[in-house]
Enzyme design. Sequence first.
Site, PDB file in Angstrom:
ATOM      1  N   SER A 128       0.821  -1.207   0.000  1.00  0.00           N
ATOM      2  CA  SER A 128       0.000   0.000   0.000  1.00  0.00           C
ATOM      3  C   SER A 128       0.857   1.259   0.000  1.00  0.00           C
ATOM      4  O   SER A 128       1.879   1.322   0.681  1.00  0.00           O
ATOM      5  CB  SER A 128      -0.885  -0.008   1.244  1.00  0.00           C
ATOM      6  OG  SER A 128      -1.416   1.275   1.477  1.00  0.00           O
ATOM      7  N   TYR A 152      -2.074   5.196  -4.130  1.00  0.00           N
ATOM      8  CA  TYR A 152      -3.077   6.221  -3.865  1.00  0.00           C
ATOM      9  C   TYR A 152      -2.541   7.443  -4.576  1.00  0.00           C
ATOM     10  O   TYR A 152      -1.506   7.988  -4.205  1.00  0.00           O
ATOM     11  CB  TYR A 152      -3.250   6.468  -2.358  1.00  0.00           C
ATOM     12  CG  TYR A 152      -4.269   5.531  -1.759  1.00  0.00           C
ATOM     13  CD1 TYR A 152      -5.511   5.372  -2.353  1.00  0.00           C
ATOM     14  CD2 TYR A 152      -3.999   4.824  -0.603  1.00  0.00           C
ATOM     15  CE1 TYR A 152      -6.448   4.514  -1.824  1.00  0.00           C
ATOM     16  CE2 TYR A 152      -4.938   3.962  -0.068  1.00  0.00           C
ATOM     17  CZ  TYR A 152      -6.157   3.820  -0.688  1.00  0.00           C
ATOM     18  OH  TYR A 152      -7.090   2.968  -0.169  1.00  0.00           O
ATOM     19  N   THR A 178      -5.713   2.562  -7.001  1.00  0.00           N
ATOM     20  CA  THR A 178      -6.998   2.428  -6.306  1.00  0.00           C
ATOM     21  C   THR A 178      -7.866   3.642  -6.593  1.00  0.00           C
ATOM     22  O   THR A 178      -7.488   4.782  -6.305  1.00  0.00           O
ATOM     23  CB  THR A 178      -6.757   2.252  -4.798  1.00  0.00           C
ATOM     24  OG1 THR A 178      -5.950   1.084  -4.631  1.00  0.00           O
ATOM     25  CG2 THR A 178      -8.066   2.080  -4.043  1.00  0.00           C
ATOM     26  N   LYS A 260      -8.011  -0.636  -9.390  1.00  0.00           N
ATOM     27  CA  LYS A 260      -8.657  -1.349  -8.276  1.00  0.00           C
ATOM     28  C   LYS A 260      -9.895  -0.578  -7.826  1.00  0.00           C
ATOM     29  O   LYS A 260      -9.807   0.635  -7.570  1.00  0.00           O
ATOM     30  CB  LYS A 260      -7.659  -1.480  -7.117  1.00  0.00           C
ATOM     31  CG  LYS A 260      -8.219  -2.147  -5.870  1.00  0.00           C
ATOM     32  CD  LYS A 260      -7.100  -2.467  -4.892  1.00  0.00           C
ATOM     33  CE  LYS A 260      -7.593  -3.115  -3.625  1.00  0.00           C
ATOM     34  NZ  LYS A 260      -8.164  -2.177  -2.660  1.00  0.00           N
ATOM     35  N   HIS A 284     -13.748  -2.365  -1.940  1.00  0.00           N
ATOM     36  CA  HIS A 284     -12.839  -1.983  -0.856  1.00  0.00           C
ATOM     37  C   HIS A 284     -13.255  -2.668   0.456  1.00  0.00           C
ATOM     38  O   HIS A 284     -13.151  -2.105   1.542  1.00  0.00           O
ATOM     39  CB  HIS A 284     -12.853  -0.457  -0.691  1.00  0.00           C
ATOM     40  CG  HIS A 284     -11.549   0.138  -0.242  1.00  0.00           C
ATOM     41  ND1 HIS A 284     -10.676   0.751  -1.099  1.00  0.00           N
ATOM     42  CD2 HIS A 284     -10.979   0.247   0.979  1.00  0.00           C
ATOM     43  CE1 HIS A 284      -9.637   1.206  -0.423  1.00  0.00           C
ATOM     44  NE2 HIS A 284      -9.785   0.906   0.842  1.00  0.00           N
TER      45      HIS A 284
HETATM   46  C1  LIG Z   1      -7.299  -1.888   7.377  1.00  0.00           C
HETATM   47  C2  LIG Z   1      -7.435  -1.836   5.884  1.00  0.00           C
HETATM   48  C3  LIG Z   1      -6.601  -0.997   5.163  1.00  0.00           C
HETATM   49  C4  LIG Z   1      -6.693  -0.965   3.778  1.00  0.00           C
HETATM   50  N1  LIG Z   1      -5.818  -0.182   3.098  1.00  0.00           N
HETATM   51  C5  LIG Z   1      -5.867  -0.165   1.755  1.00  0.00           C
HETATM   52  C6  LIG Z   1      -4.914   0.577   1.023  1.00  0.00           C
HETATM   53  O1  LIG Z   1      -4.023   1.195   1.594  1.00  0.00           O
HETATM   54  N2  LIG Z   1      -5.025   0.581  -0.326  1.00  0.00           N
HETATM   55  C7  LIG Z   1      -6.017  -0.112  -0.994  1.00  0.00           C
HETATM   56  O2  LIG Z   1      -6.075  -0.071  -2.227  1.00  0.00           O
HETATM   57  N3  LIG Z   1      -6.908  -0.846  -0.319  1.00  0.00           N
HETATM   58  C8  LIG Z   1      -6.855  -0.894   1.027  1.00  0.00           C
HETATM   59  N4  LIG Z   1      -7.736  -1.672   1.711  1.00  0.00           N
HETATM   60  C9  LIG Z   1      -8.704  -2.496   0.962  1.00  0.00           C
HETATM   61  C10 LIG Z   1      -8.108  -3.873   0.589  1.00  0.00           C
HETATM   62  O3  LIG Z   1      -7.108  -3.757  -0.375  1.00  0.00           O
HETATM   63  C11 LIG Z   1      -9.182  -4.812   0.019  1.00  0.00           C
HETATM   64  O4  LIG Z   1      -9.810  -4.196  -1.077  1.00  0.00           O
HETATM   65  C12 LIG Z   1     -10.238  -5.203   1.050  1.00  0.00           C
HETATM   66  O5  LIG Z   1      -9.655  -5.409   2.320  1.00  0.00           O
HETATM   67  C13 LIG Z   1     -10.965  -6.454   0.587  1.00  0.00           C
HETATM   68  O6  LIG Z   1     -12.016  -6.748   1.432  1.00  0.00           O
HETATM   69  P1  LIG Z   1     -11.948  -7.840   2.628  1.00  0.00           P
HETATM   70  O7  LIG Z   1     -11.051  -7.271   3.654  1.00  0.00           O
HETATM   71  O8  LIG Z   1     -13.365  -7.910   3.076  1.00  0.00           O
HETATM   72  O9  LIG Z   1     -11.471  -9.118   2.046  1.00  0.00           O
HETATM   73  C14 LIG Z   1      -7.656  -1.747   3.102  1.00  0.00           C
HETATM   74  C15 LIG Z   1      -8.479  -2.599   3.835  1.00  0.00           C
HETATM   75  C16 LIG Z   1      -8.374  -2.665   5.204  1.00  0.00           C
HETATM   76  C17 LIG Z   1      -9.237  -3.627   5.952  1.00  0.00           C
HETATM   77  C1  LIG Z   2      -8.166   6.781   3.139  1.00  0.00           C
HETATM   78  C2  LIG Z   2      -8.124   5.324   3.424  1.00  0.00           C
HETATM   79  C3  LIG Z   2      -6.756   4.744   3.333  1.00  0.00           C
HETATM   80  C4  LIG Z   2      -6.609   3.356   3.812  1.00  0.00           C
HETATM   81  C5  LIG Z   2      -7.660   2.453   3.275  1.00  0.00           C
HETATM   82  O1  LIG Z   2      -7.672   2.157   2.118  1.00  0.00           O
HETATM   83  C6  LIG Z   2      -8.688   1.943   4.112  1.00  0.00           C
HETATM   84  O2  LIG Z   2      -8.668   2.176   5.325  1.00  0.00           O
HETATM   85  O3  LIG Z   2      -9.596   1.273   3.602  1.00  0.00           O
END
Ligand SMILES: Cc1cc2nc3c(=O)[nH]c(=O)nc-3n(C[C@H](O)[C@H](O)[C@H](O)COP(=O)(O)O)c2cc1C
Ligand SMILES: CCCCC(=O)C(=O)O
Length: 389
Positions: A128, A152, A178, A260, A284
């Site tokens: 990320s 991002y 994303t 994404k 997401h």
């Molecule tokens: C704590 C957390 C942080 C995340 N940070 C990012 C991120 O920095 N960039 C991004 O593209 N998606 C981020 N995501 C989304 C994940 O890449 C992914 O799309 C998502 O977790 C999929 O759903 P699931 O957790 O229900 O399997 C984040 C998700 C969580 C739970």
């Molecule tokens: C602004 C959100 C950044 C991290 C992220 O993708 C998430 O928490 O889902």
Amino acid sequence: MAKHWADFQYEIYLNGLTGAVPRLPTDLTRLEALTERRLGPGPVGYVAGSAGDGSTARANRAALERRRIVPRMLRDVHERDLSVEVLGRCLPAPLALAPVGVLSIMHPDAEPAAARAAAAQGVPYILSSASSTPMEQVAEAMGDAERWFQLYWPKDREVARSFLNRARAAGYTALFVTLDTPLLSWRPRDLDQAYLPFLHGVGTANYFSDPAFRAGLAKPVHEDPDAAVTHFVGMFADPGKTWPDLAFLRENWDGPIVLKGVLHPDDARQAADAGMDGVVVSNHGGRQVAGAVAAADALPGVVEAAGDRLTVLFDSGVRTGDDVFKALALGARAVLLGRPYAYGLALDGQAGVEHVIRCLLAEFDLTLALSGHASPSALSPADLVEDTA
Ligand SMILES: Cc1cc2nc3c(=O)[nH]c(=O)nc-3n(C[C@H](O)[C@H](O)[C@H](O)COP(=O)(O)O)c2cc1C
Ligand SMILES: CCCCC(=O)C(=O)O
């Protein structure tokens, strides 16, 4: 002979002869509740929480559970090969770890531990932009294992260009952009606790270490960290971006680019027209648009629109081996795993992430075999029925 991920099952039973049992549950749906007990309310609310009343996250699970596998018998599944080609690479299984930012709120070993776990299992790791560790350090932790970078897309062009240059120099081969986070959604669990990791300086490592970012600060980060955080918040995302802006990324990144957060077939067509290489069908993890279509329900339409012009990946709600089966049967080439590996990290560091990967792929391998298939490419929508009850 290809690796049989299902061998992990036998390994667990064999270890049992000496009295050992797995340190974490093998049903990965149980990890969230364990993490809830382990971490403080802020961090656990951040990772487990989602947008609004949580309806999108629940819909993600329901859309996968509603689809049921119709197993076939007597089809020689003795030798199986789970490998798939994704973005010109041969992966040992149809899985990559999704970009999850701010992992240091889960475990002090954070992204390097998750990345090492992925490398040890041969699964690509998507780092990320909002990681707690600079991208160069994570790359170093991975040796020569496959790594992809999630962008991002910063408001400031020079910071964006600098991120791409740094990612390329550090050996990241594919770019995941994303699109579904131009603004932070309404997240009641975080709001009720007034907790946002970034305001504590977590998730800013790539920015604070970036020369182009630092050039925009009046004072060095350590002299005025509050101003640095404010600068980060102002440039983190740009809700003004539109499809023609993708040309900038295409010009500045010569490897594959994957968008994404695509849910609409027309967006998939636009991605292909813009010269993109793939899309991740994702909402997401239900963290952005409350009330959004479940990712699995959006998948078939995007697959059809993509045709052979785009690689279609999938995430949001994947928790079990049969979820992987279903996503592939609906047309995804591979899935990204989100929260479960963050929980594995929270509960047992690198070993916890490896446990999660091995359980998921062993269960998938067994589901595949027991349903009468020897490789992911054999799957199709005809292997599923929809439970309408
Ligand atoms: C704590 C957390 C942080 C995340 N940070 C990012 C991120 O920095 N960039 C991004 O593209 N998606 C981020 N995501 C989304 C994940 O890449 C992914 O799309 C998502 O977790 C999929 O759903 P699931 O957790 O229900 O399997 C984040 C998700 C969580 C739970
Ligand atoms: C602004 C959100 C950044 C991290 C992220 O993708 C998430 O928490 O889902």
